[in-house]
Design a protein around this motif. Structure first.
Motif: not given
Length: 413
Positions: A176-183, A247-250, A271-280
Motif C-alpha cells: 500500500s502506497w500513497v503518492i503525494q502531490i504538492h500544489g 499494489r494499491r495506490i492512493i 487506474r486499476e491499481s488506484i484505490v482512492g484519492v485524498i484531496l486537501d
C-alpha cells in the motif's frame, strides 16, 4: 434675384452638410481610436493576468515581523486572516534565518498577533520585516524522524526527485502506497505533514515533484499547465512504485496537486491499481478558482473572462508563455463527475480564501456514491492540518479503513 438667393441658400446648406460630415467623420475616427486603444489596454491586462496564472513565481511576503522577543522566544506579526489562525505554522523569512516555526497565539489585537517561537532565535539574529506565513511546518524530511531515501522517478522529461518513506518500521515498503502531490508555487515540503499519518497505518509515502516546480526538470516554457500535463509525471511515479512492489495506490493532492491527482485518476493507464484519492483544499474546476481570485483582486469580470479565454487558446500561447492552450473543459471535474471511478475524500475549508470550496461541494453533490467531503471552517487554504490536526488525521484514517480494510490490517501487523 430669386434664383441667385436660392443658389446662395443651397451653397450654405451644402457647406453646413460638408461641415457636419467632417465633424461626424472626425468624431467617428476619434471614437474608433478610443475604442481600439481601450481594447488594446483591455487585452494587455488580460494577457498579464493570464501569464501570472501559469508562470511559477517566488513566494510573496504576506505579513511583517513587528517584534522578536529573544528572552521570551516570541514573535509579533502583522495580523492577517492567516497569522491569526491557531495551530503550528512556518514562517519564511530573510536575514539570519530563512525559515522559522511558530506555535500558539499568546496575544492579539486588531493589528498584531504574538506567537510562540518554536525555532530558537538569539540576539545576534537579524530578520528583515517582510515574511511569508506558511502551512508547511516541516521543511525538510529529516524533521519527521522517520526512515526515508532520496529517489529519482524517470519521466519523459527526465528524472524527477522524490522522497520515499517506507511504511514499515523495518524499512519494508509493503503493497500500500500513497503518492503525494504538492500544489502550485510550492515544493514537496508541503506534503510532509501527512507522512506520519500514513506511516502509522503501514502505508509507504512517495512524495513527488513534477515538471517546472523548481525541483523537477523544466519544460521549454517553464510554465504550469494547471495539471493538464503535470499528471504524466505523477503517472510515471505510479509506474515506478508498481515496479517496486506497490499494489494499491492512493493519490493525495494539495491545492493544484488535487487537480493533478484527479487527472491521474481519470487518465492513468494504471487506474486499476488506484484505490482512492485524498484531496486537501483541491482545485476541482479552474474556471471557478480563477473567477473567484479575479473578484478578490478586484479585476473586472470581463478582464478575468478574457484572461481565461486567452489561456484556453493555442494561438495565445506565445503571449502567455504557456506550452499551449489550457484545456479547461478537461480540468473541470464537476462536469466530468460521471467519469469518476475511485472513491475520494475531500478536505476543504469553506473560508479557504484562495481556492473556493464551491466546486468541491458540487463534486460531492454530483457523486455522493464516491465522494465524501469533510468541511472545515476558519482553516484557510491548505492549513487544515495546522488548524485542527486531530480532526484532519481522524478523517483520513477513518476514510482509509472504511474503503480498504487492508490498511487497518497492515497497521496492526
Amino acid at each position: 434675384m430669386k434664383a441667385s438667393r436660392r443658389a446662395v441658400a443651397h451653397d450654405a446648406r451644402a457647406g453646413r452638410a460638408d461641415t457636419l460630415r467632417t465633424v461626424l467623420g472626425a468624431t467617428a475616427v476619434g471614437l474608433a481610436s478610443a475604442f481600439l486603444a481601450a481594447s488594446a489596454a483591455f487585452a494587455f491586462v488580460a494577457v498579464r493576468v493570464a501569464r501570472r496564472v501559469v508562470m511559477p513565481a517566488a513566494r510573496a511576503a504576506d505579513t511583517r515581523i513587528l517584534d522578536v522577543d529573544v528572552a521570551a522566544q516570541t514573535i509579533t506579526l502583522k495580523r492577517t486572516p492567516d497569522t491569526a489562525l491557531p495551530g503550528r505554522y512556518g514562517l519564511f523569512t530573510t536575514g539570519a534565518a530563512d525559515y522559522l516555526k511558530v506555535g500558539s497565539i499568546l496575544s492579539s489585537d486588531a493589528a498584531t498577533v504574538k506567537r510562540k517561537l518554536l525555532t530558537e532565535v538569539d540576539g545576534d539574529m537579524h530578520l528583515a520585516p517582510e515574511a511569508a506565513f506558511s502551512g508547511w511546518y516541516f521543511r525538510q524530511p529529516e524533521e519527521l524522524h522517520l526512515p526515508f531515501t532520496h529517489e529519482y522517478v524517470p519521466t519523459a522529461l527526465g528524472p524527477c526527485p522524490a522522497w520515499l518513506f517506507p511504511g514499515g518500521d523495518d524499512g519494508e515498503t509493503g503493497e500500500s502506497w500513497v503518492i503525494q502531490i504538492h500544489g502550485r508555487g510550492t515544493t514537496r515540503s508541503e506534503c510532509l505533514r501527512a507522512v506520519p499519518v500514513f506511516h502509522s497505518l503501514g502505508i509507504t509515502s512517495l512524495v513527488v515533484s513534477y515538471r517546472n516546480d523548481g525541483d523537477a526538470p523544466r519544460t521549454r516554457s517553464g510554465t504550469y499547465a494547471l495539471g493538464a500535463t503535470e499528471w504524466r509525471d505523477v503517472d510515471a511515479a505510479i509506474t515506478w512504485a508498481l515496479r517496486r512492489g506497490a499494489r494499491r495506490i492512493i493519490l493525495m493532492g494539495w491545492s493544484m496537486g488535487g487537480a493533478i491527482a484527479l487527472q491521474v485518476s481519470l487518465g492513468s493507464a494504471h487506474r486499476e491499481s488506484i484505490v482512492g484519492v485524498i484531496l486537501d483544499s483541491p482545485v476541482v474546476d479552474w474556471r471557478t478558482v480563477l473567477t473567484y481570485q479575479g473578484h478578490e483582486l478586484r479585476i473586472p469580470t470581463a478582464v478575468t473572462g478574457l484572461a481565461i479565454g486567452t489561456l484556453g487558446a493555442d494561438w495565445a500561447a506565445p503571449a502567455t508563455r504557456a506550452e499551449g492552450g489550457i484545456p479547461f473543459d478537461r480540468l473541470d471535474i464537476v462536469a466530468r463527475a460521471d467519469e469518476l471511478r475511485h472513491p475520494a475524500l475531500i478536505l476543504h475549508s469553506d473560508d479557504d480564501g484562495f481556492v473556493p470550496s464551491s466546486a468541491s461541494h458540487a463534486l460531492a453533490d454530483a457523486r455522493p456514491d464516491l465522494v465524501e467531503m469533510q468541511t472545515f471552517t476558519t482553516a484557510r487554504h491548505t492549513k487544515l492540518w495546522n488548524y485542527d490536526q486531530q480532526r484532519w488525521t481522524d478523517a483520513i484514517e477513518s476514510w482509509l479503513r472504511r474503503h480498504d480494510p487492508t490498511f487497518a490490517e497492515e497497521s496492526a501487523s
